[in-house]
Design a protein around this motif. Structure first.
Motif, PDB file in Angstrom:
ATOM      1  N   ALA A  14       0.638  -1.244  -0.162  1.00 34.50           N
ATOM      2  CA  ALA A  14       0.178  -0.134  -0.055  1.00 34.50           C
ATOM      3  C   ALA A  14       0.742   1.245   0.129  1.00 34.50           C
ATOM      4  O   ALA A  14       0.407   2.428  -0.507  1.00 34.50           O
ATOM      5  N   GLU A 155      -5.998  -1.665  -7.532  1.00 35.45           N
ATOM      6  CA  GLU A 155      -4.649  -1.675  -6.784  1.00 35.45           C
ATOM      7  C   GLU A 155      -3.537  -0.996  -7.998  1.00 35.45           C
ATOM      8  O   GLU A 155      -2.558  -0.226  -7.686  1.00 35.45           O
ATOM      9  N   LYS A 225     -13.691   4.954   3.476  1.00 34.30           N
ATOM     10  CA  LYS A 225     -12.739   5.274   4.095  1.00 34.30           C
ATOM     11  C   LYS A 225     -11.415   4.393   3.619  1.00 34.30           C
ATOM     12  O   LYS A 225     -10.568   4.911   3.865  1.00 34.30           O
ATOM     13  N   ASN A 226     -11.695   3.553   2.712  1.00 40.24           N
ATOM     14  CA  ASN A 226     -10.456   2.718   2.305  1.00 40.24           C
ATOM     15  C   ASN A 226     -10.845   1.918   1.049  1.00 40.24           C
ATOM     16  O   ASN A 226     -12.086   2.169   0.550  1.00 40.24           O
ATOM     17  N   ILE A 227      -9.994   1.535   0.510  1.00 37.41           N
ATOM     18  CA  ILE A 227     -10.128   0.776  -0.886  1.00 37.41           C
ATOM     19  C   ILE A 227     -10.874  -0.272  -0.816  1.00 37.41           C
ATOM     20  O   ILE A 227     -11.727  -0.715  -1.590  1.00 37.41           O
ATOM     21  N   ARG A 228     -10.862  -0.949   0.141  1.00 32.70           N
ATOM     22  CA  ARG A 228     -11.602  -2.445   0.283  1.00 32.70           C
ATOM     23  C   ARG A 228     -12.935  -2.153   0.376  1.00 32.70           C
ATOM     24  O   ARG A 228     -13.793  -2.842  -0.283  1.00 32.70           O
ATOM     25  N   ASP A 229     -13.522  -0.971   1.073  1.00 36.14           N
ATOM     26  CA  ASP A 229     -15.078  -0.580   0.890  1.00 36.14           C
ATOM     27  C   ASP A 229     -15.522  -0.017  -0.362  1.00 36.14           C
ATOM     28  O   ASP A 229     -16.344  -0.314  -0.684  1.00 36.14           O
TER      29      ASP A 229
END
Length: 338
Positions: A14, A155, A225-229
């Motif tokens: 990351a 990514e 909030k983040n890439i995963r969400d």
């Protein structure tokens, strides 16, 4: 970093992601360098079906700033597309698939070195650096998006330090040419309207693309909030379309606040539900696949290229998206808000 194997492996984490990029002030990242360097090496090794030669480019007059490029070799020299008749069409091990790539077509591994997750050239390129992201390649999955593939390609977009790297996905019956899970990655060094067009609010962190001929859905990384969400919510929508057998196209691009802004500080993912296009696609016609929905028109025929107008393109894009956008909009909202 690259390891020194026959097919090199690119390792990252990351801390290598580039969230903000300045237009024309970019320094290529290690990922950009390796992608472009290995792509050029494949070109020198004559791994492609033709040397990329965009004969002409023009921005169509009008409000949507459609970019048209004449690339006749893509029709004349490419591999014959697979006949796709259903979104449930199973993987076929007999025909061409991405386990049958020549070694010189594989650029590098983006997994653990077992060549299951790789980047390979697109042997019939439409732009510079045009390649394929093949995730879980050895599982022989059909062209149905997985959350893992979406996460991996997001990514890769963040690994780039170029505002011009784009990622695209065509579903079955939406002009996917090979029924084996794959994304396309390529550089398009033109500022495009959908990098900054105004969006309409819809439901939790999902927007509507309304003021444009190809109506669809959009998600912005900055809303999460983040890439995963970001990826999970995007996949929820795509998977809804997949489970209801609605043909679709997906485009990932860097984004900015407005036309004159030179700071790219976001990523947008556009999703279009669309009219299905089963059978073998006519590679010489104006094919409204994912690039065309985004406004990047790859044209194979000089006569079509010379006679393109914004109105003609707008009518085609509206025709293939409007009915399907309207048919899923309310049901999808209900599904997302449950």
């Amino acid at each position: 970093m690259l390891s020194h194997r026959q097919i090199p492996t690119f390792f990252y984490d990351a801390k290598d992601f580039n969230i903000i990029i300045k237009l024309n002030k970019e320094q290529e990242s290690q990922f950009d360098n390796i992608l472009q360097q290995t792509w050029k090496q494949a070109e020198e090794a004559k791994a492609f079906r033709y040397i990329l030669n965009i004969r002409s480019s023009k921005s169509l007059k009008g409000e949507y700033r459609f970019l048209a490029q004449l690339n006749p070799e893509r029709a004349q020299c490419r591999r014959a597309p697979e006949s796709v008749t259903s979104m449930l069409q199973p993987f076929n091990s007999i025909g061409f698939n991405f386990t049958k790539l020549a070694q010189q077509e594989i650029l590098f591994d983006i997994g653990n070195g077992d060549t299951n997750d790789i980047i390979a050239i697109n042997a019939s390129p439409l732009e510079q650096g045009h390649c394929l992201v093949l995730t879980e390649r050895l599982k022989c999955l059909p062209q149905i998006m997985t959350e893992y593939s979406l996460y991996k390609v997001t990514e890769l977009c963040l690994l780039s330090n170029s505002w011009s790297l784009r990622a695209i996905f065509n579903s079955l019956c939406a002009h996917a040419s090979v029924n084996h899970l794959h994304w396309h990655l390529y550089y398009l060094k033109y500022e495009m309207l959908l990098e900054y067009i105004d969006l309409c609010s819809y439901t939790s962190n999902v927007y509507l693309l309304i003021n444009y001929p190809a109506k669809g859905f959009c998600l912005k990384l900055s809303s999460f909030k983040n890439i995963r969400d970001f990826v999970s919510q995007t996949f929820l929508i795509v998977n809804y379309l997949q489970s209801h057998q609605v043909a679709h196209n997906v485009y990932i691009t860097r984004a900015k606040s407005g036309l004159n802004d030179d700071l790219y500080n976001d990523i947008r993912i556009y999703i279009w539900a669309r009219k299905p296009s089963p059978g073998i696609k006519d590679t010489t016609a104006f094919i409204p696949a994912v690039c065309e929905l985004f406004g990047h028109l790859s044209i194979r025929d000089e006569n079509i290229y010379n006679n393109l107008t914004e109105d003609k393109v707008s009518n085609v894009l509206n025709d293939i998206t409007d009915e399907y956008f309207l048919s899923v909009k309310d049901k999808l909202k209900y599904f997302l808000e449950k």
